[in-house]
Design a protein around this motif. Structure first.
Motif, mmCIF file in Angstrom:
data_model
loop_
_atom_site.group_PDB
_atom_site.id
_atom_site.type_symbol
_atom_site.label_atom_id
_atom_site.label_comp_id
_atom_site.label_asym_id
_atom_site.label_seq_id
_atom_site.Cartn_x
_atom_site.Cartn_y
_atom_site.Cartn_z
ATOM 1 N N MET A 1 0.819 -1.180 0.000
ATOM 2 C CA MET A 1 0.000 0.000 0.000
ATOM 3 C C MET A 1 0.871 1.256 0.000
ATOM 4 O O MET A 1 0.565 2.207 -0.716
ATOM 5 N N LYS A 2 1.924 1.241 0.801
ATOM 6 C CA LYS A 2 2.801 2.401 0.898
ATOM 7 C C LYS A 2 3.511 2.640 -0.441
ATOM 8 O O LYS A 2 3.669 3.783 -0.862
ATOM 9 N N ARG A 3 3.901 1.557 -1.117
ATOM 10 C CA ARG A 3 4.580 1.703 -2.402
ATOM 11 C C ARG A 3 3.634 2.292 -3.453
ATOM 12 O O ARG A 3 4.049 3.104 -4.276
ATOM 13 N N ARG A 4 2.403 1.861 -3.445
ATOM 14 C CA ARG A 4 1.435 2.405 -4.395
ATOM 15 C C ARG A 4 1.205 3.898 -4.144
ATOM 16 O O ARG A 4 1.109 4.669 -5.083
ATOM 17 N N LEU A 5 1.126 4.293 -2.935
ATOM 18 C CA LEU A 5 0.928 5.703 -2.599
ATOM 19 C C LEU A 5 2.125 6.523 -3.066
ATOM 20 O O LEU A 5 1.951 7.606 -3.658
ATOM 21 N N ILE A 6 3.310 6.024 -2.840
ATOM 22 C CA ILE A 6 4.529 6.721 -3.296
ATOM 23 C C ILE A 6 4.531 6.788 -4.818
ATOM 24 O O ILE A 6 4.851 7.828 -5.422
ATOM 25 N N PHE A 7 4.166 5.696 -5.498
ATOM 26 C CA PHE A 7 4.121 5.663 -6.955
ATOM 27 C C PHE A 7 3.098 6.666 -7.496
ATOM 28 O O PHE A 7 3.373 7.405 -8.444
ATOM 29 N N VAL A 8 1.944 6.729 -6.919
ATOM 30 C CA VAL A 8 0.892 7.654 -7.357
ATOM 31 C C VAL A 8 1.319 9.096 -7.128
ATOM 32 O O VAL A 8 1.147 9.959 -7.996
ATOM 33 N N VAL A 9 1.911 9.383 -5.975
ATOM 34 C CA VAL A 9 2.365 10.749 -5.683
ATOM 35 C C VAL A 9 3.471 11.147 -6.646
ATOM 36 O O VAL A 9 3.463 12.266 -7.217
ATOM 37 N N ASN A 10 4.436 10.279 -6.879
ATOM 38 C CA ASN A 10 5.526 10.582 -7.822
ATOM 39 C C ASN A 10 4.985 10.765 -9.239
ATOM 40 O O ASN A 10 5.413 11.669 -9.973
ATOM 41 N N THR A 11 4.035 9.933 -9.629
ATOM 42 C CA THR A 11 3.432 10.064 -10.956
ATOM 43 C C THR A 11 2.697 11.401 -11.080
ATOM 44 O O THR A 11 2.788 12.070 -12.111
ATOM 45 N N CYS A 12 2.001 11.805 -10.041
ATOM 46 C CA CYS A 12 1.301 13.102 -10.063
ATOM 47 C C CYS A 12 2.295 14.256 -10.151
ATOM 48 O O CYS A 12 2.071 15.220 -10.897
ATOM 49 N N ILE A 13 3.379 14.165 -9.413
ATOM 50 C CA ILE A 13 4.397 15.226 -9.444
ATOM 51 C C ILE A 13 5.031 15.314 -10.826
ATOM 52 O O ILE A 13 5.164 16.408 -11.407
ATOM 53 N N ILE A 14 5.411 14.182 -11.395
ATOM 54 C CA ILE A 14 6.033 14.171 -12.730
ATOM 55 C C ILE A 14 5.034 14.660 -13.780
ATOM 56 O O ILE A 14 5.394 15.442 -14.669
ATOM 57 N N SER A 15 3.785 14.223 -13.670
ATOM 58 C CA SER A 15 2.753 14.685 -14.614
ATOM 59 C C SER A 15 2.557 16.198 -14.505
ATOM 60 O O SER A 15 2.404 16.882 -15.516
ATOM 61 N N GLY A 16 2.573 16.721 -13.300
ATOM 62 C CA GLY A 16 2.452 18.168 -13.102
ATOM 63 C C GLY A 16 3.616 18.921 -13.708
ATOM 64 O O GLY A 16 3.429 19.958 -14.362
ATOM 65 N N ILE A 17 4.824 18.390 -13.521
ATOM 66 C CA ILE A 17 6.010 19.049 -14.096
ATOM 67 C C ILE A 17 5.946 19.018 -15.617
ATOM 68 O O ILE A 17 6.219 20.027 -16.288
ATOM 69 N N VAL A 18 5.567 17.880 -16.188
ATOM 70 C CA VAL A 18 5.449 17.770 -17.650
ATOM 71 C C VAL A 18 4.370 18.720 -18.161
ATOM 72 O O VAL A 18 4.562 19.408 -19.178
ATOM 73 N N ALA A 19 3.230 18.786 -17.484
ATOM 74 C CA ALA A 19 2.145 19.679 -17.908
ATOM 75 C C ALA A 19 2.590 21.141 -17.854
ATOM 76 O O ALA A 19 2.336 21.909 -18.788
ATOM 77 N N LEU A 20 3.266 21.545 -16.784
ATOM 78 C CA LEU A 20 3.758 22.919 -16.680
ATOM 79 C C LEU A 20 4.794 23.218 -17.768
ATOM 80 O O LEU A 20 4.811 24.314 -18.336
#
Length: 98
Positions: free
Chosen positions: A1-20
């Motif tokens: 569960m902790k790994r999935r949360l870290i993966f989702v948060v990192n994916t959101c951060i990277i997606s935000g950086i790419v979008a910006l």
């Protein structure tokens, strides 16, 4: 569960950086295109003004020569010869040929 949360948060951060990054590139492209368009428009207006000034100057020169030729009552052949000489010599004046 902790790994999935870290993966989702990192994916959101990277997606935000790419979008910006993509938004910034689109804005930069639009700004560059607008500046190029404005530059081209300014150059076109300048060229039109230069052409207009040149044509006005040429018209003034033609009017001056035609007034001189009409007032001096010289024959057509002499007028043509004088105009040819004035084109050949840059510093020719109406009084220098007579």
């Amino acid at each position: 569960m902790k790994r999935r949360l870290i993966f989702v948060v990192n994916t959101c951060i990277i997606s935000g950086i790419v979008a910006l990054s993509l938004l910034y590139m689109a804005q930069s492209r639009w700004t560059f295109a607008r500046s190029q368009t404005m530059s081209f428009l300014a150059m076109t207006k300048s060229i039109a003004q230069i052409t207009s000034n040149y044509m006005n100057g040429e018209q003034l020169a033609c009017d001056t020569w035609s007034n001189y030729i009409n007032k001096s009552h010289i024959p057509m052949e002499d007028a043509i010869a004088f105009l040819r000489m004035s084109i050949a010599r840059k510093h020719s004046t109406p009084t220098s040929s007579t």
